[in-house]
Write an enzyme that holds these catalytic residues in place. Structure first.
Site, mmCIF file in Angstrom:
data_model
loop_
_atom_site.group_PDB
_atom_site.id
_atom_site.type_symbol
_atom_site.label_atom_id
_atom_site.label_comp_id
_atom_site.label_asym_id
_atom_site.label_seq_id
_atom_site.Cartn_x
_atom_site.Cartn_y
_atom_site.Cartn_z
ATOM 1 N N SER A 150 0.460 -1.373 -0.467
ATOM 2 C CA SER A 150 -0.461 0.046 -0.390
ATOM 3 C C SER A 150 0.939 1.175 -0.059
ATOM 4 C CB SER A 150 -0.405 0.230 1.407
ATOM 5 O OG SER A 150 -1.968 1.378 1.456
ATOM 6 N N TYR A 163 -1.849 -1.705 10.071
ATOM 7 C CA TYR A 163 -1.732 -2.121 8.598
ATOM 8 C C TYR A 163 -1.023 -1.316 8.607
ATOM 9 C CZ TYR A 163 -3.646 -0.996 3.824
ATOM 10 O OH TYR A 163 -4.208 -0.953 3.005
ATOM 11 N N LYS A 167 2.672 -3.088 6.198
ATOM 12 C CA LYS A 167 2.195 -3.414 4.612
ATOM 13 C C LYS A 167 3.741 -2.692 4.511
ATOM 14 C CE LYS A 167 -1.734 -3.621 3.240
ATOM 15 N NZ LYS A 167 -1.474 -4.979 1.996
ATOM 16 N N ILE A 196 -7.571 4.689 -4.431
ATOM 17 C CA ILE A 196 -8.130 3.326 -5.317
ATOM 18 C C ILE A 196 -9.831 3.460 -5.633
ATOM 19 C CG2 ILE A 196 -8.148 0.976 -7.010
ATOM 20 C CD1 ILE A 196 -5.987 3.057 -6.853
#
Length: 260
Positions: A150, A163, A167, A196
């Site tokens: 990410s 997170y 990542k 995205i």
């Protein structure tokens, strides 16, 4: 298009005869990756915890796609589940570690259990699945492992420390595994999406116009990315066209991580 051009595209970018496993392949970016791999000619198996989601996604994937129940958080159960898959479909030569989760909390309000919940899927589960992928008898078949990272690993993001850390750890996995596995004809790369336009993004930013504006202001290209743009990057990295690329994390973020 001439036959010569068609042949070049098939030889260089095609994945005919290849079998790909995409974790978290039932929705969002995972589904887009599955669609791109299948469009390039690969046989695709999408895996995840929710059988109903997987089954609903199958008609959206070209070719003869299949689904397989797999919970990356159940690390002890992964060997059996992967063995069941290969017994059913044969060797898997493209693995896309896409499945993920997150816990959103201020750091001081979070617990180690929250951190472990995220690390178990993104890092430990993906590593265990990759271990069994590597243990297959793949012969001389060029193989590929892709980790979905990410942009968060490059810029940091508040309230999702687990997170962000997971990542970021993926960068180390890609470098370490690529160095170890290259001599065995297994390439290891990563794709790092930015913002995205997925259902998850729209849900997270719904009715928050200032946040949407802030995000767009950070993207030099001035727009959100498309899930298919991430999928196409994954298909390229798995293809013969990327035969000399390993150990890399490719940002698909419209310049968001490097622009100002």
């Amino acid at each position: 298009m001439t036959d010569t051009q068609q042949g070049f595209l098939c030889r260089t970018y095609g994945l005919s005869g290849r079998t790909a496993l995409v974790t978290g392949g039932g929705t969002g970016i995972g589904l887009a990756i599955a669609q791109s791999l299948a469009s390039a000619g690969a046989r695709v198996i999408i895996a995840g915890r929710r059988a109903d989601v997987l089954e609903a996604a199958l008609p959206e994937i070209p070719g003869k796609a299949a689904a397989h129940a797999l919970d990356l958080a159940d690390i002890d159960g992964l060997p059996e589940r992967f063995a069941a898959l290969t017994a059913r479909v044969g060797p898997v030569d493209i693995l896309v570690n896409n499945a993920g989760n997150t816990v959103k909390k201020p750091f001081e309000e979070s617990e180690m259990e929250d951190f472990d919940t995220v690390m178990d899927v993104h890092v430990r589960g993906a590593l265990e699945l990759s271990r069994h992928f590597v243990r297959q008898d793949l012969g001389e078949t060029p193989s590929s492992i892709l980790f979905i990272s990410s942009m968060t690993a490059f810029i940091g993001q508040p309230f999702v420390l687990g997170y962000t850390t997971a990542k970021t750890a993926i960068s180390g996995l890609v470098r370490g595994l690529s160095a170890e596995l290259s001599g065995r004809n297994i390439r290891v790369n990563g794709v790092a999406p930015g913002w995205i336009d997925t259902a998850l993004y729209r849900k997270a930013t719904a009715s928050d116009i200032p946040r949407q504006q802030k995000i767009l202001s950070r993207i030099p290209m001035g727009r959100l990315g498309l899930a298919e743009e991430v999928g196409n990057t994954a298909a390229f990295l798995a293809s013969p066209a990327a035969a000399y690329i390993t150990g890399q994390i490719v940002l698909v973020d419209g310049g968001g991580a490097t622009g100002f």
